[in-house]
Design an enzyme around this catalytic site. Structure first.
Site, PDB file in Angstrom:
ATOM      1  N   ASP A 238     -70.455  10.984 -20.742  1.00  0.00           N
ATOM      2  CA  ASP A 238     -69.942  12.355 -20.755  1.00  0.00           C
ATOM      3  C   ASP A 238     -70.605  13.232 -21.815  1.00  0.00           C
ATOM      4  O   ASP A 238     -70.392  14.434 -21.837  1.00  0.00           O
ATOM      5  CB  ASP A 238     -68.429  12.332 -21.062  1.00  0.00           C
ATOM      6  CG  ASP A 238     -67.599  12.449 -19.802  1.00  0.00           C
ATOM      7  OD1 ASP A 238     -68.160  12.807 -18.749  1.00  0.00           O
ATOM      8  OD2 ASP A 238     -66.385  12.185 -19.878  1.00  0.00           O
TER       9      ASP A 238
ATOM     10  N   LYS B 122     -64.958  10.374  -8.383  1.00  0.00           N
ATOM     11  CA  LYS B 122     -66.124   9.768  -9.045  1.00  0.00           C
ATOM     12  C   LYS B 122     -66.461   8.435  -8.403  1.00  0.00           C
ATOM     13  O   LYS B 122     -67.629   8.110  -8.184  1.00  0.00           O
ATOM     14  CB  LYS B 122     -65.827   9.555 -10.535  1.00  0.00           C
ATOM     15  CG  LYS B 122     -65.866  10.834 -11.327  1.00  0.00           C
ATOM     16  CD  LYS B 122     -65.308  10.620 -12.720  1.00  0.00           C
ATOM     17  CE  LYS B 122     -65.104  11.978 -13.366  1.00  0.00           C
ATOM     18  NZ  LYS B 122     -64.125  11.981 -14.411  1.00  0.00           N
TER      19      LYS B 122
ATOM     20  N   GLN C 128     -61.117   9.477 -19.220  1.00  0.00           N
ATOM     21  CA  GLN C 128     -60.668  10.625 -18.429  1.00  0.00           C
ATOM     22  C   GLN C 128     -59.614  11.387 -19.241  1.00  0.00           C
ATOM     23  O   GLN C 128     -58.658  10.790 -19.716  1.00  0.00           O
ATOM     24  CB  GLN C 128     -60.071  10.115 -17.105  1.00  0.00           C
ATOM     25  CG  GLN C 128     -59.669  11.194 -16.147  1.00  0.00           C
ATOM     26  CD  GLN C 128     -60.874  11.930 -15.540  1.00  0.00           C
ATOM     27  OE1 GLN C 128     -61.855  11.314 -15.155  1.00  0.00           O
ATOM     28  NE2 GLN C 128     -60.787  13.246 -15.475  1.00  0.00           N
TER      29      GLN C 128
END
Ligand code: NAD
Length: 281
Positions: A119, A52, A96
């Site tokens: 997200d 990322k 994460q």
């Protein structure tokens, strides 16, 4: 007869446009800035976080990584989320996953400000997704829909079978597929006679993490197959689909690597920029 759905090429195409958008924002004095909180030492997570970061740099986006130790306490993680929520210089944040056992990951997700939820996994944004008035969507699901649209593969009235019911892939993809007027079936580890169900799919998506689960005799002739799985077998990255044999039956198929993965990262970046623009009107 297969045609490869080249997610990598499509992600790069989208990346060109996004870079331009970021450049324009910078001309206005705004640099998209998001944070990834990674708790513990999961090796796959560390790779994803770095991937990322590389993509963010390429897009001109700032990504901070908050690496927390494996024995982080829930309150410490919540305090960091509160701090980032309150910081006007931060446009987006994500946790994460997976997190270590002592951490209640759902409670962390719930604490993220929905306006910074890159997200799309806060309860508020999941609710918006199912209501059909969403602004951010989980990146993998959004990437799959965009890829199928890019290749002009129709979804309306099609039988779509999704194997996997996770909050990050299977469920949000089902919501987006319904929105495209597909008829959606979600299969999972307790599903009986999986092959009979998958054989009815015009579009079959597998997101299980089980290497080679989807065999040629489970796929209808001419089906479109999307492989979300990322599995390491003998040091090689493979999907959920027995690619070499299944591809002979499909009209379109995604490879692993180079299919869904690059789109997930790209659509995360798209979400960062979307939220940044909204926060800055
Ligand atoms: P998860 O473990 O949360 O969910 C897996 C799902 O698969 C579950 O719903 C389970 O019921 C189902 N399942 C497991 N074994 C099955 C079987 N034998 N038959 C039918 N269903 C079965 O996983 P996840 O986070 O949704 O990820 C799934 C896979 O996709 C993993 O390999 C992950 O690495 C990969 N992934 C890839 C991307 C990408 O960008 N390509 C993004 C997210 C996840």
């Amino acid at each position: 007869m297969e045609k490869i759905l080249d997610g990598k090429a499509f992600a790069n195409l989208l990346g060109q446009n996004l870079k331009e958008k970021v450049k324009k924002l910078k001309d206005e004095g705004i640099t998209p800035h998001f944070c990834v909180i990674n708790i513990g030492d999961d090796p796959a997570s560390k790779i994803y976080v770095r991937t990322k970061k590389r993509r963010a740099e390429k897009m001109g986006i700032i990504q901070d990584i908050y690496q927390m130790s494996a024995d982080t306490k829930q309150e410490e993680a919540l305090a960091l989320i509160d701090k980032l929520n309150a910081d006007p210089a931060i446009n987006g944040l994500m946790v994460q996953l997976p997190a270590p056992k002592q951490i209640d990951a759902d409670a962390l997700l719930e604490r993220i400000d929905p306006n910074k939820d890159v997200d799309g996994l806060t309860p508020a944004n999941i609710g918006h997704l199912w209501m059909g008035n969403h602004f951010v969507e989980p990146a993998t699901a959004e990437g799959i829909i965009a890829l199928l649209k890019h290749y002009e593969i129709p979804l309306e009235g099609k039988n779509v079978v999704i194997i996997g019911r996770s909050n990050i892939v299977g469920k949000p993809l089902a919501a987006l597929m319904l929105e495209q007027n597909a008829t959606v079936t979600i299969a999972h580890s307790r599903t009986k006679n999986l092959g009979e169900i998958t054989k009815k799919a015009d579009v079959l998506v597998s997101a299980t993490g089980q290497a080679f689960l989807v065999k040629a005799d489970m796929v209808k002739d001419g089906a479109v197959v999307v492989d979300v799985g990322m599995n390491h077998v003998d040091g090689k990255l493979v999907g959920d689909v027995d690619f070499d044999k299944v591809k002979e039956k499909t009209s379109y198929i995604t490879p692993v690597p180079g299919g869904v993965g690059p789109l997930t990262v790209q659509f995360l970046m798209e979400a960062v920029v979307k939220l940044t623009r909204r926060q800055n009107k």
